[in-house]
Design a protein around this motif. Structure first.
Motif, mmCIF file in Angstrom:
data_model
loop_
_atom_site.group_PDB
_atom_site.id
_atom_site.type_symbol
_atom_site.label_atom_id
_atom_site.label_comp_id
_atom_site.label_asym_id
_atom_site.label_seq_id
_atom_site.Cartn_x
_atom_site.Cartn_y
_atom_site.Cartn_z
ATOM 1 N N LYS A 1 37.504 55.728 39.324
ATOM 2 C CA LYS A 1 38.746 54.995 39.065
ATOM 3 C C LYS A 1 39.355 54.467 40.357
ATOM 4 N N VAL A 2 39.288 55.246 41.423
ATOM 5 C CA VAL A 2 39.904 54.821 42.692
ATOM 6 C C VAL A 2 39.237 53.563 43.250
ATOM 7 N N ASP A 3 37.941 53.372 42.946
ATOM 8 C CA ASP A 3 37.255 52.162 43.404
ATOM 9 C C ASP A 3 37.865 50.920 42.763
ATOM 10 N N TYR A 4 38.253 51.040 41.506
ATOM 11 C CA TYR A 4 38.832 49.895 40.804
ATOM 12 C C TYR A 4 40.308 49.715 41.136
ATOM 13 N N GLU A 5 40.992 50.817 41.453
ATOM 14 C CA GLU A 5 42.393 50.696 41.850
ATOM 15 C C GLU A 5 42.533 49.859 43.117
ATOM 16 N N LYS A 6 41.486 49.850 43.952
ATOM 17 C CA LYS A 6 41.515 49.065 45.187
ATOM 18 C C LYS A 6 41.535 47.557 44.922
ATOM 19 N N ILE A 7 40.981 47.137 43.788
ATOM 20 C CA ILE A 7 40.915 45.705 43.487
ATOM 21 C C ILE A 7 41.832 45.320 42.331
ATOM 22 N N SER A 8 42.553 46.295 41.780
ATOM 23 C CA SER A 8 43.476 46.040 40.684
ATOM 24 C C SER A 8 44.808 45.535 41.214
ATOM 25 N N SER A 9 45.468 44.682 40.444
ATOM 26 C CA SER A 9 46.810 44.210 40.804
ATOM 27 C C SER A 9 47.830 45.329 40.602
ATOM 28 N N ASN A 10 48.974 45.187 41.257
ATOM 29 C CA ASN A 10 50.089 46.095 40.990
ATOM 30 C C ASN A 10 50.536 45.951 39.536
ATOM 31 N N ARG A 11 51.324 46.913 39.068
ATOM 32 C CA ARG A 11 51.793 46.860 37.684
ATOM 33 C C ARG A 11 52.479 45.526 37.402
ATOM 34 N N LEU A 12 52.091 44.897 36.296
ATOM 35 C CA LEU A 12 52.587 43.561 35.975
ATOM 36 C C LEU A 12 53.652 43.561 34.886
ATOM 37 N N VAL A 13 53.696 44.630 34.077
ATOM 38 C CA VAL A 13 54.648 44.717 32.966
ATOM 39 C C VAL A 13 55.441 46.005 33.119
ATOM 40 N N GLU A 14 56.735 45.890 33.305
ATOM 41 C CA GLU A 14 57.556 47.081 33.541
ATOM 42 C C GLU A 14 57.817 47.867 32.259
ATOM 43 N N GLU A 15 57.967 47.167 31.127
ATOM 44 C CA GLU A 15 58.249 47.836 29.864
ATOM 45 C C GLU A 15 56.986 48.515 29.328
ATOM 46 N N LYS A 16 57.178 49.380 28.343
ATOM 47 C CA LYS A 16 55.994 49.982 27.707
ATOM 48 C C LYS A 16 55.271 48.898 26.919
ATOM 49 N N TYR A 17 53.933 48.946 26.961
ATOM 50 C CA TYR A 17 53.185 47.865 26.318
ATOM 51 C C TYR A 17 51.802 48.326 25.841
#
Length: 344
Positions: A201-217
């Motif tokens: 998971k940490v490998d993908y967190e490196k290329i993932s964007s920051n959280r884009l939706v603040e509300e629950k979704y």
């Protein structure tokens, strides 16, 4: 070792791009140098595409696109940043020059549905590595036939059997693939996990964007007919969840790879009919709802769940992630041993 990877052309499929990225990343972690062989359609195909493009430009309505031709522009940026490609190769003859041109020590075909008959036979026997000389190692990694039935004719089957006999290692992604190889090709392949599961998971967190939706979704990633899940989506909307969705088959410009990963990583729940939508829900430890995708076959999900000992309760999946992490450790060791044995 310099390794060439032959997989599906990388265009607008998140899973297809990320499985290629994952295999490249994993092999580089093992100390190898990788390059993806850019196999494109033969020249005759491009002439047809050029004609259609000209007709679209001059306004012939039949050939107009409803939306922008830049649908995959965000995905192309990721590919160009993270994937090293050969020059484009548009013929069987040119494929025979690739190994010498790039000084390849080995060629790996896979992963994804590279051995699906209606795809592979468009390129002769290139996806069975007929272009690779005998002094270069041939492997398949987690290759898939796509469907659970055998669709090659007797002549094709004989050619494939001969070509695979020259491989140092044959591995497939699904239990159906093991059965098809045994029944039609008289060989027993290794059953190995999709390349995306080789990384943490940490490998993908490196290329993932920051959280884009603040509300629950709830994140909906859908390939087929979305009307099949209208009631499920409505249920979550009534419970106060925002619905964030990507429909791969639409003509809208697609979000980036980083955004797609972020939508799964931070979702409260995921609804998908995509194999890799399911895989990344597992990677990010999400509960999710999975529906079968008729065009992709059901064997790949059945095989994945059996490998990870996931019990299905209808379409709702609530995995025991402590147990899955333990199983994944063992399955990754199996893949490591496959490469350690064959790439020498």
């Amino acid at each position: 070792m310099k390794i060439g990877i032959l997989t599906h052309p990388l265009h607008s499929n998140y899973g297809g791009i990320l499985q290629c990225y994952a295999l490249n990343t994993y092999l580089r972690k093992l100390g190898h140098d990788t390059v993806v062989i850019r196999r494109v359609h033969n020249k005759q195909f491009f002439l047809k595409r050029l004609l259609k493009y000209i007709l679209r430009i001059i306004g012939v309505s039949r050939f107009r696109h409803k939306q922008s031709d830049n649908k995959s522009i965000n995905l192309s940026k990721f590919i160009n940043s993270y994937i090293d490609y050969t020059t484009s190769v548009d013929s069987v003859h040119k494929m025979k020059c690739i190994c010498r041109q790039y000084s390849l020590d080995a060629v790996i075909v896979g992963s994804d549905q590279v051995w699906r008959e209606d795809f592979a036979m468009n390129y002769g026997y290139n996806y069975f590595l007929d272009f690779v000389p005998k002094n270069v190692i041939k492997l398949s990694y987690a290759a898939s036939f796509g469907l659970s039935e055998w669709h090659y004719n007797s002549s094709q089957t004989a050619n494939i059997k001969k070509l695979l006999s020259e491989f140092r290692g044959v591995s497939v992604r699904e239990l159906d693939g093991v059965t098809l190889c045994k029944d039609y090709l008289k060989l027993t392949p290794s059953l190995l996990i999709d390349p995306t599961l080789l990384l943490d998971k940490v490998d993908y967190e490196k290329i993932s964007s920051n959280r884009l939706v603040e509300e629950k979704y709830v994140f909906v990633y859908w390939l087929g007919d979305k009307s099949r899940i209208a009631d499920t989506i409505l249920k979550y909307q009534e419970d106060g969840y925002n619905i964030v969705e990507i429909q791969l088959r639409s003509n809208s410009i697609l979000p980036s790879i980083g955004d797609w990963l972020s939508y799964i990583q931070f979702a409260d729940f995921v609804i998908t009919d995509s194999f890799h939508g399911c895989v990344f829900s597992l990677i990010f430890n999400k509960n999710f709802c999975i529906h079968s995708n008729d065009s992709g076959g059901n064997g790949r999900l059945t095989s994945l769940f059996k490998l990870l000992d996931i019990k299905e309760t209808g379409n709702m999946i609530q995995p025991d992630y402590e147990k899955i992490d333990s199983i994944l450790t063992e399955l990754r060791c199996r893949s490591y041993e496959f490469f350690n044995t064959t790439l020498r």
